[in-house]
Enzyme design. Structure first.
Site, PDB file in Angstrom:
ATOM      1  N   SER A 147      -2.300  22.779 -46.841  1.00  0.00           N
ATOM      2  CA  SER A 147      -3.362  23.708 -46.406  1.00  0.00           C
ATOM      3  C   SER A 147      -4.617  22.923 -46.072  1.00  0.00           C
ATOM      4  O   SER A 147      -4.749  21.755 -46.468  1.00  0.00           O
ATOM      5  CB  SER A 147      -3.648  24.669 -47.563  1.00  0.00           C
ATOM      6  OG  SER A 147      -4.863  25.362 -47.384  1.00  0.00           O
ATOM      7  N   TYR A 160      -5.852  28.242 -55.537  1.00  0.00           N
ATOM      8  CA  TYR A 160      -5.110  27.864 -54.323  1.00  0.00           C
ATOM      9  C   TYR A 160      -5.449  26.416 -53.938  1.00  0.00           C
ATOM     10  O   TYR A 160      -4.548  25.621 -53.619  1.00  0.00           O
ATOM     11  CB  TYR A 160      -5.496  28.843 -53.210  1.00  0.00           C
ATOM     12  CG  TYR A 160      -4.723  28.710 -51.922  1.00  0.00           C
ATOM     13  CD1 TYR A 160      -3.441  29.245 -51.794  1.00  0.00           C
ATOM     14  CD2 TYR A 160      -5.285  28.087 -50.808  1.00  0.00           C
ATOM     15  CE1 TYR A 160      -2.740  29.158 -50.593  1.00  0.00           C
ATOM     16  CE2 TYR A 160      -4.597  27.994 -49.603  1.00  0.00           C
ATOM     17  CZ  TYR A 160      -3.324  28.529 -49.503  1.00  0.00           C
ATOM     18  OH  TYR A 160      -2.630  28.440 -48.311  1.00  0.00           O
TER      19      TYR A 160
HETATM   20  P1  NAP Z   1       2.683  35.044 -46.021  1.00  0.00           P
HETATM   21  O1  NAP Z   1       2.603  35.703 -44.694  1.00  0.00           O
HETATM   22  O2  NAP Z   1       2.006  35.679 -47.169  1.00  0.00           O
HETATM   23  O3  NAP Z   1       4.198  34.678 -46.420  1.00  0.00           O
HETATM   24  C1  NAP Z   1       4.454  34.046 -47.642  1.00  0.00           C
HETATM   25  C2  NAP Z   1       5.928  34.118 -47.920  1.00  0.00           C
HETATM   26  O4  NAP Z   1       6.177  33.532 -49.220  1.00  0.00           O
HETATM   27  C3  NAP Z   1       6.447  35.532 -47.965  1.00  0.00           C
HETATM   28  O5  NAP Z   1       7.684  35.581 -47.287  1.00  0.00           O
HETATM   29  C4  NAP Z   1       6.636  35.790 -49.443  1.00  0.00           C
HETATM   30  O6  NAP Z   1       7.681  36.693 -49.731  1.00  0.00           O
HETATM   31  C5  NAP Z   1       7.040  34.407 -49.927  1.00  0.00           C
HETATM   32  N1  NAP Z   1       6.888  34.250 -51.375  1.00  0.00           N
HETATM   33  C6  NAP Z   1       5.753  34.399 -52.114  1.00  0.00           C
HETATM   34  N2  NAP Z   1       6.030  34.191 -53.409  1.00  0.00           N
HETATM   35  C7  NAP Z   1       7.346  33.903 -53.503  1.00  0.00           C
HETATM   36  C8  NAP Z   1       8.218  33.585 -54.578  1.00  0.00           C
HETATM   37  N3  NAP Z   1       7.785  33.525 -55.837  1.00  0.00           N
HETATM   38  N4  NAP Z   1       9.525  33.341 -54.301  1.00  0.00           N
HETATM   39  C9  NAP Z   1       9.979  33.416 -53.035  1.00  0.00           C
HETATM   40  N5  NAP Z   1       9.211  33.701 -51.972  1.00  0.00           N
HETATM   41  C10 NAP Z   1       7.904  33.954 -52.203  1.00  0.00           C
HETATM   42  O7  NAP Z   1       2.063  33.605 -45.882  1.00  0.00           O
HETATM   43  P2  NAP Z   1       2.006  32.608 -44.647  1.00  0.00           P
HETATM   44  O8  NAP Z   1       0.636  32.703 -44.106  1.00  0.00           O
HETATM   45  O9  NAP Z   1       3.180  32.730 -43.776  1.00  0.00           O
HETATM   46  O10 NAP Z   1       2.065  31.272 -45.505  1.00  0.00           O
HETATM   47  C11 NAP Z   1       3.230  30.496 -45.691  1.00  0.00           C
HETATM   48  C12 NAP Z   1       2.800  29.209 -46.380  1.00  0.00           C
HETATM   49  O11 NAP Z   1       1.817  28.558 -45.583  1.00  0.00           O
HETATM   50  C13 NAP Z   1       2.166  29.418 -47.743  1.00  0.00           C
HETATM   51  O12 NAP Z   1       2.508  28.354 -48.594  1.00  0.00           O
HETATM   52  C14 NAP Z   1       0.675  29.372 -47.429  1.00  0.00           C
HETATM   53  O13 NAP Z   1      -0.096  29.012 -48.527  1.00  0.00           O
HETATM   54  C15 NAP Z   1       0.648  28.328 -46.361  1.00  0.00           C
HETATM   55  N6  NAP Z   1      -0.513  28.327 -45.486  1.00  0.00           N
HETATM   56  C16 NAP Z   1      -0.880  29.459 -44.800  1.00  0.00           C
HETATM   57  C17 NAP Z   1      -1.967  29.379 -43.931  1.00  0.00           C
HETATM   58  C18 NAP Z   1      -2.465  30.539 -43.116  1.00  0.00           C
HETATM   59  O14 NAP Z   1      -3.564  30.423 -42.546  1.00  0.00           O
HETATM   60  N7  NAP Z   1      -1.736  31.625 -43.010  1.00  0.00           N
HETATM   61  C19 NAP Z   1      -2.636  28.182 -43.782  1.00  0.00           C
HETATM   62  C20 NAP Z   1      -2.242  27.074 -44.526  1.00  0.00           C
HETATM   63  C21 NAP Z   1      -1.172  27.164 -45.366  1.00  0.00           C
HETATM   64  P3  NAP Z   1       7.489  38.303 -49.802  1.00  0.00           P
HETATM   65  O15 NAP Z   1       8.325  38.808 -48.665  1.00  0.00           O
HETATM   66  O16 NAP Z   1       8.065  38.661 -51.112  1.00  0.00           O
HETATM   67  O17 NAP Z   1       6.044  38.619 -49.672  1.00  0.00           O
HETATM   68  C1  GCO Z   2      -8.627  31.221 -47.278  1.00  0.00           C
HETATM   69  C2  GCO Z   2      -7.363  31.140 -46.501  1.00  0.00           C
HETATM   70  C3  GCO Z   2      -6.817  29.715 -46.453  1.00  0.00           C
HETATM   71  C4  GCO Z   2      -5.645  29.623 -45.525  1.00  0.00           C
HETATM   72  C5  GCO Z   2      -5.056  28.298 -45.325  1.00  0.00           C
HETATM   73  C6  GCO Z   2      -5.969  27.306 -44.704  1.00  0.00           C
HETATM   74  O1  GCO Z   2      -8.832  32.221 -47.957  1.00  0.00           O
HETATM   75  O2  GCO Z   2      -9.453  30.312 -47.136  1.00  0.00           O
HETATM   76  O3  GCO Z   2      -6.397  32.026 -46.911  1.00  0.00           O
HETATM   77  O4  GCO Z   2      -6.706  29.144 -47.676  1.00  0.00           O
HETATM   78  O5  GCO Z   2      -4.649  30.519 -45.854  1.00  0.00           O
HETATM   79  O6  GCO Z   2      -4.387  27.789 -46.438  1.00  0.00           O
HETATM   80  O7  GCO Z   2      -5.302  26.159 -44.376  1.00  0.00           O
END
Ligand code: NAP
Ligand code: GCO
Length: 267
Positions: A147, A160
């Site tokens: 992240s 986080y």
């Molecule tokens: P999301 O839309 O909330 O999807 C997260 C997924 O993780 C969902 O499918 C959720 O399943 C699953 N999950 C959560 N807890 C779990 C558990 N205990 N066991 C199995 N599955 C579980 O998030 P996303 O934005 O796609 O993020 C995916 C990854 O990228 C995460 O690690 C997040 O921190 C990271 N990330 C996101 C962003 C961003 O800007 N969106 C940026 C940087 C990093 P359910 O179907 O049960 O909800």
């Molecule tokens: C926040 C966001 C972030 C992003 C992501 C950034 O509240 O600042 O949710 O943490 O999800 O991980 O890279």
């Protein structure tokens, strides 16, 4: 050398955790396009079924399993089932993650622990479960979804940021400890990506205007937009493929340039 062929994932089994939708789904779709067989998990059967239908709609036959990634016994059982029913996991993407946006001094220790459990302990548990078979097979790829918070802090995301900072170091440690077995462990550090996880940060205000955080992020991003989950597909295929065989312990930030930029001067 055929450089393009080097990016092929033909014959590889890729397990992307928590990939019924969002970033995990987009990464799985890209890996399927590159030839991989896709395995994913979610915490309930109805969510797995929804995921399978979403893959089918894209023409992908994905193998879905019910598994909470924080539960070591469940993870070990799923690894055995995947090995039996699909094959050895060649590529693991530790994608499943949660966030709780709570000011630190108001955050209960149990909430802090839960975020660490899903975002840091689980990648340890799942990686630990697949590494022995990768060693036996002569190699493998692990991609940890890190992240911006692997590098930065901000209000309300103490757990986080602690977890994603830790995940960056777990990435470097897996690379250090298992590199000699031809296992490459790298991270992808997405910028701000439009998924359900970030939906509250993009919600329209009561007067119809954009959320202040939405405007803030766009002004901090040289690309001038939020990322799409599909922006992570190419980098993920690269880190899963032979094209990155000498890349180990790195975090590839896919952030539209946020980390390079001091930010726009307020008008
Ligand atoms: P999301 O839309 O909330 O999807 C997260 C997924 O993780 C969902 O499918 C959720 O399943 C699953 N999950 C959560 N807890 C779990 C558990 N205990 N066991 C199995 N599955 C579980 O998030 P996303 O934005 O796609 O993020 C995916 C990854 O990228 C995460 O690690 C997040 O921190 C990271 N990330 C996101 C962003 C961003 O800007 N969106 C940026 C940087 C990093 P359910 O179907 O049960 O909800
Ligand atoms: C926040 C966001 C972030 C992003 C992501 C950034 O509240 O600042 O949710 O943490 O999800 O991980 O890279």
């Amino acid at each position: 050398m055929d450089y393009i062929k080097n990016y092929s994932l033909d014959g590889k089994v890729a397990w992307i955790t928590g990939a019924s939708y969002g970033i995990g789904f987009a990464i799985a779709k890209a890996m399927a396009d590159a030839g991989a067989t896709i395995v994913f998990n979610d915490i309930r059967q109805d969510l797995v079924d929804k995921g399978i239908a979403a893959y089918e709609a894209e023409g992908i036959k994905a193998h879905g399993y019910v598994c909470d990634v924080t539960d070591e016994d469940a993870v070990n059982a799923v690894v055995s089932a995947i090995e039996k029913e699909v094959g050895t996991v060649d590529i693991l993407v530790n994608n499943a993650g949660i966030i709780k946006r709570i000011p630190m001094i108001e955050m209960a220790a149990k909430d802090f622990r839960q975020v660490i459990d899903v975002d840091l302990n689980a990648p340890f548990i799942v990686s630990k479960a697949v590494i022995p078979a990768m060693m036996k097979k002569g190699g493998g790829k692990i991609i940890n979804i890190c992240s911006m918070m692997s590098e930065f802090g901000r209000e309300t995301v103490s757990a986080y940021a602690a977890a994603k900072g830790g995940l960056k170091m777990l990435t470097r440690n897996i690379a250090s400890e298992y590199g000699e077995y031809n296992i490459q462990c790298n991270g992808i550090g997405p910028g701000y990506i439009a998924t359900p996880q970030t939906a509250p940060l993009r919600e329209k205000q009561a007067d119809g205007s954009r959320h202040p955080f939405d405007q803030f992020i766009v002004s901090k991003t040289p690309a001038g937009r939020w990322g799409e989950a599909s922006d992570l597909g190419g980098p993920a295929v690269f880190l899963a493929s032979a094209a990155s065989d000498f890349v180990n312990g790195q975090i590839l930030y896919v952030d539209g340039g946020i980390q390079a930029y001091i930010g726009k001067q307020p008008s």
